[in-house]
Design a protein around this motif. Sequence first.
Motif, PDB file in Angstrom:
ATOM      1  N   GLY A 154      -5.207  19.519 -16.685  1.00 60.04           N
ATOM      2  CA  GLY A 154      -4.453  18.409 -17.247  1.00 60.04           C
ATOM      3  C   GLY A 154      -5.212  17.659 -18.319  1.00 60.04           C
ATOM      4  N   ARG A 155      -4.765  16.450 -18.588  1.00 64.55           N
ATOM      5  CA  ARG A 155      -5.379  15.622 -19.619  1.00 64.55           C
ATOM      6  C   ARG A 155      -6.840  15.347 -19.263  1.00 64.55           C
ATOM      7  NH1 ARG A 155      -2.552  10.003 -21.458  1.00 64.55           N
ATOM      8  NH2 ARG A 155      -0.798  11.474 -21.570  1.00 64.55           N
ATOM      9  N   PRO A 156      -7.747  15.304 -20.240  1.00 70.64           N
ATOM     10  CA  PRO A 156      -9.130  14.916 -19.947  1.00 70.64           C
ATOM     11  C   PRO A 156      -9.164  13.584 -19.205  1.00 70.64           C
ATOM     12  CG  PRO A 156      -8.973  15.765 -22.178  1.00 70.64           C
ATOM     13  CD  PRO A 156      -7.566  15.666 -21.658  1.00 70.64           C
ATOM     14  N   VAL A 157     -10.033  13.481 -18.231  1.00 70.79           N
ATOM     15  CA  VAL A 157     -10.020  12.322 -17.352  1.00 70.79           C
ATOM     16  C   VAL A 157     -10.288  11.026 -18.094  1.00 70.79           C
ATOM     17  CG1 VAL A 157     -12.455  12.509 -16.669  1.00 70.79           C
ATOM     18  CG2 VAL A 157     -10.785  11.489 -15.097  1.00 70.79           C
ATOM     19  N   SER A 217      -6.744  17.692 -10.512  1.00 72.19           N
ATOM     20  CA  SER A 217      -6.444  16.909 -11.714  1.00 72.19           C
ATOM     21  C   SER A 217      -6.509  15.421 -11.380  1.00 72.19           C
ATOM     22  CB  SER A 217      -5.066  17.259 -12.283  1.00 72.19           C
ATOM     23  OG  SER A 217      -4.810  16.516 -13.460  1.00 72.19           O
ATOM     24  N   ILE A 218      -7.692  14.867 -11.531  1.00 69.55           N
ATOM     25  CA  ILE A 218      -7.844  13.420 -11.348  1.00 69.55           C
ATOM     26  C   ILE A 218      -6.999  12.688 -12.375  1.00 69.55           C
ATOM     27  CG2 ILE A 218      -9.486  11.497 -11.389  1.00 69.55           C
ATOM     28  CD1 ILE A 218     -11.658  13.506 -10.535  1.00 69.55           C
ATOM     29  N   SER A 219      -6.946  13.228 -13.587  1.00 68.65           N
ATOM     30  CA  SER A 219      -6.147  12.591 -14.633  1.00 68.65           C
ATOM     31  C   SER A 219      -4.673  12.554 -14.246  1.00 68.65           C
ATOM     32  CB  SER A 219      -6.327  13.330 -15.966  1.00 68.65           C
ATOM     33  OG  SER A 219      -5.936  14.694 -15.861  1.00 68.65           O
ATOM     34  N   GLY A 220      -4.177  13.642 -13.667  1.00 68.73           N
ATOM     35  CA  GLY A 220      -2.791  13.673 -13.210  1.00 68.73           C
ATOM     36  C   GLY A 220      -2.532  12.641 -12.133  1.00 68.73           C
ATOM     37  N   ALA A 221      -3.499  12.473 -11.215  1.00 68.32           N
ATOM     38  CA  ALA A 221      -3.360  11.484 -10.150  1.00 68.32           C
ATOM     39  C   ALA A 221      -3.323  10.070 -10.717  1.00 68.32           C
ATOM     40  CB  ALA A 221      -4.508  11.622  -9.151  1.00 68.32           C
ATOM     41  N   LEU A 222      -4.177   9.794 -11.693  1.00 71.14           N
ATOM     42  CA  LEU A 222      -4.213   8.462 -12.300  1.00 71.14           C
ATOM     43  C   LEU A 222      -2.898   8.137 -13.005  1.00 71.14           C
ATOM     44  CD1 LEU A 222      -7.819   8.389 -13.836  1.00 71.14           C
ATOM     45  CD2 LEU A 222      -6.998   7.114 -11.851  1.00 71.14           C
ATOM     46  N   LEU A 223      -2.388   9.080 -13.778  1.00 71.55           N
ATOM     47  CA  LEU A 223      -1.151   8.836 -14.524  1.00 71.55           C
ATOM     48  C   LEU A 223       0.041   8.718 -13.585  1.00 71.55           C
ATOM     49  CD1 LEU A 223      -1.798  11.272 -17.507  1.00 71.55           C
ATOM     50  CD2 LEU A 223      -2.020   8.787 -17.504  1.00 71.55           C
ATOM     51  N   TYR A 224       0.077   9.549 -12.551  1.00 74.59           N
ATOM     52  CA  TYR A 224       1.148   9.464 -11.556  1.00 74.59           C
ATOM     53  C   TYR A 224       1.104   8.103 -10.858  1.00 74.59           C
ATOM     54  CZ  TYR A 224       3.945  10.509  -7.416  1.00 74.59           C
ATOM     55  OH  TYR A 224       4.889  10.473  -6.411  1.00 74.59           O
ATOM     56  N   ALA A 225      -0.093   7.674 -10.502  1.00 73.86           N
ATOM     57  CA  ALA A 225      -0.243   6.390  -9.821  1.00 73.86           C
ATOM     58  C   ALA A 225       0.252   5.245 -10.694  1.00 73.86           C
ATOM     59  CB  ALA A 225      -1.705   6.169  -9.440  1.00 73.86           C
ATOM     60  N   ALA A 226      -0.153   5.232 -11.949  1.00 67.70           N
ATOM     61  CA  ALA A 226       0.253   4.156 -12.852  1.00 67.70           C
ATOM     62  C   ALA A 226       1.771   4.065 -12.953  1.00 67.70           C
ATOM     63  CB  ALA A 226      -0.366   4.370 -14.227  1.00 67.70           C
ATOM     64  N   GLU A 227       2.428   5.212 -13.012  1.00 64.88           N
ATOM     65  CA  GLU A 227       3.895   5.219 -13.093  1.00 64.88           C
ATOM     66  C   GLU A 227       4.524   4.723 -11.796  1.00 64.88           C
ATOM     67  OE1 GLU A 227       7.518   8.394 -14.011  1.00 64.88           O
ATOM     68  OE2 GLU A 227       5.428   8.955 -14.373  1.00 64.88           O
ATOM     69  N   SER A 228       3.882   5.013 -10.665  1.00 61.45           N
ATOM     70  CA  SER A 228       4.419   4.625  -9.369  1.00 61.45           C
ATOM     71  C   SER A 228       4.516   3.111  -9.213  1.00 61.45           C
ATOM     72  CB  SER A 228       3.552   5.208  -8.252  1.00 61.45           C
ATOM     73  OG  SER A 228       3.955   4.764  -6.983  1.00 61.45           O
ATOM     74  N   PHE A 229       3.626   2.372  -9.876  1.00 59.13           N
ATOM     75  CA  PHE A 229       3.631   0.914  -9.770  1.00 59.13           C
ATOM     76  C   PHE A 229       4.856   0.294 -10.436  1.00 59.13           C
ATOM     77  CE2 PHE A 229      -0.798   1.746  -8.929  1.00 59.13           C
ATOM     78  CZ  PHE A 229      -1.246   0.681  -8.168  1.00 59.13           C
ATOM     79  N   GLU A 230       5.435   0.991 -11.401  1.00 55.47           N
ATOM     80  CA  GLU A 230       6.454   0.388 -12.252  1.00 55.47           C
ATOM     81  C   GLU A 230       7.712  -0.028 -11.497  1.00 55.47           C
ATOM     82  OE1 GLU A 230       5.886  -0.516 -15.372  1.00 55.47           O
ATOM     83  OE2 GLU A 230       3.844   0.200 -14.968  1.00 55.47           O
ATOM     84  N   ILE A 250       0.840  -1.195   0.000  1.00 55.35           N
ATOM     85  CA  ILE A 250       0.000   0.000   0.000  1.00 55.35           C
ATOM     86  C   ILE A 250       0.879   1.250   0.000  1.00 55.35           C
ATOM     87  CG2 ILE A 250      -1.945   1.178   1.102  1.00 55.35           C
ATOM     88  CD1 ILE A 250      -2.510  -1.300   2.715  1.00 55.35           C
ATOM     89  N   THR A 251       0.422   2.284  -0.703  1.00 54.92           N
ATOM     90  CA  THR A 251       1.019   3.610  -0.591  1.00 54.92           C
ATOM     91  C   THR A 251      -0.089   4.639  -0.462  1.00 54.92           C
ATOM     92  OG1 THR A 251       2.550   5.202  -1.620  1.00 54.92           O
ATOM     93  CG2 THR A 251       1.105   3.997  -3.101  1.00 54.92           C
ATOM     94  N   TYR A 252       0.200   5.742   0.233  1.00 50.37           N
ATOM     95  CA  TYR A 252      -0.779   6.817   0.458  1.00 50.37           C
ATOM     96  C   TYR A 252      -0.194   8.095  -0.125  1.00 50.37           C
ATOM     97  CZ  TYR A 252      -4.067   9.784   3.161  1.00 50.37           C
ATOM     98  OH  TYR A 252      -5.026  10.683   3.552  1.00 50.37           O
ATOM     99  N   VAL A 253      -0.866   8.633  -1.145  1.00 53.01           N
ATOM    100  CA  VAL A 253      -0.366   9.808  -1.864  1.00 53.01           C
ATOM    101  C   VAL A 253      -1.466  10.862  -1.954  1.00 53.01           C
ATOM    102  CG1 VAL A 253       0.556  10.676  -4.050  1.00 53.01           C
ATOM    103  CG2 VAL A 253       1.239   8.413  -3.226  1.00 53.01           C
ATOM    104  N   GLU A 254      -1.137  12.100  -1.578  1.00 53.31           N
ATOM    105  CA  GLU A 254      -2.082  13.210  -1.714  1.00 53.31           C
ATOM    106  C   GLU A 254      -1.860  13.900  -3.049  1.00 53.31           C
ATOM    107  OE1 GLU A 254      -2.662  14.243   3.030  1.00 53.31           O
ATOM    108  OE2 GLU A 254      -1.134  15.320   1.890  1.00 53.31           O
ATOM    109  N   TRP A 255      -2.954  14.367  -3.656  1.00 55.10           N
ATOM    110  CA  TRP A 255      -2.859  14.944  -4.990  1.00 55.10           C
ATOM    111  C   TRP A 255      -3.758  16.166  -5.111  1.00 55.10           C
ATOM    112  CZ3 TRP A 255      -7.334  15.391  -7.855  1.00 55.10           C
ATOM    113  CH2 TRP A 255      -8.427  14.627  -7.411  1.00 55.10           C
ATOM    114  N   ALA A 256      -3.427  17.009  -6.093  1.00 56.43           N
ATOM    115  CA  ALA A 256      -4.266  18.169  -6.428  1.00 56.43           C
ATOM    116  C   ALA A 256      -4.139  18.419  -7.928  1.00 56.43           C
ATOM    117  CB  ALA A 256      -3.863  19.379  -5.604  1.00 56.43           C
ATOM    118  N   GLY A 257      -3.274  19.396  -8.344  1.00 57.41           N
ATOM    119  CA  GLY A 257      -3.115  19.710  -9.757  1.00 57.41           C
ATOM    120  C   GLY A 257      -2.351  18.644 -10.527  1.00 57.41           C
TER     121      GLY A 257
END
Length: 266
Positions: free
Chosen positions: A154-157, A119-132, A74-81
């Motif tokens: 950011g990118r459309p969700v 930016s939900i889209s930014g959070a999703l893309l950041y999360a996906a990269e974090s798994f790598e 598990i990881t806990y990450v806060e996000w905004a823009g």
Amino acid sequence: MRFVVGLFLSFVIATAARADLLHEVDVELFLAVDVSRSMSVGELELQRRGYAEALSSEAVAQAVANGLIGQVAITYVEWAGSYSQRVVVPWTLVETSDDLQRFADQLVNEFSTSLRRTSISGALLYAAESFEDNSYHGLRRVIDVSGDGPNNQGRPVLRAREAVLDKGFIVNGLPLMTREGIGGQFHLDDLDLYYEACVIGGPGSFVIPVRNWEEFAQAVRRKLVLEIAAVPPPLVWRAQSRVRPDYDCLIGEKIWERMQRDWGVP
């Protein structure tokens, strides 16, 4: 041709070797928690304490113990823009109730301030990269997004969601349908439907709405148990096979454009 075959075999061997080095777990769970300016100081603290209470509960400990492997990451990450992500607890192996308590304690050691934009889209893309490069291999990989408003930067969700779903992730949602803090212009009375139509996706994905802060910790606990145990919930919003044709997933961006035009917001 020999060069191409050799290159391919090298890639396969390297991939297999990397997989052998990864620690296998039941689920890799990325907790993406909204700290945009629409969240009040009190709400930011309530979120941290709510997650801490849920993570240290007996129900979550039992869900971990009853897994096929009995371990989760598990990881806990806060996000905004778009580029505003803050790692509060890095990827951590959790097996026992003591592990969960130590994770929870890190959430309430100190409290951070809010960040700008959503930016939900930014959070999703950041999360996906974090798994790598997190050193774990989960039987499932879950991105858990909580937030109190629609994507407005950011990118459309939908494009971001498509990108992470193509990589095999599951995206669940915890829409916060409260009315505190600033940024009321972004409040959606049907934020749960926005999350259902525009954010969540993947096998068994779901939304659990939070309509008042008194039910927050309970909602988080329920969500964590469902995600760790991989049991599809029967009484929450479920992901649809396609976007609802009557929901505008660019509503947040359009609100922001209207604010810029009418109020001169930079």
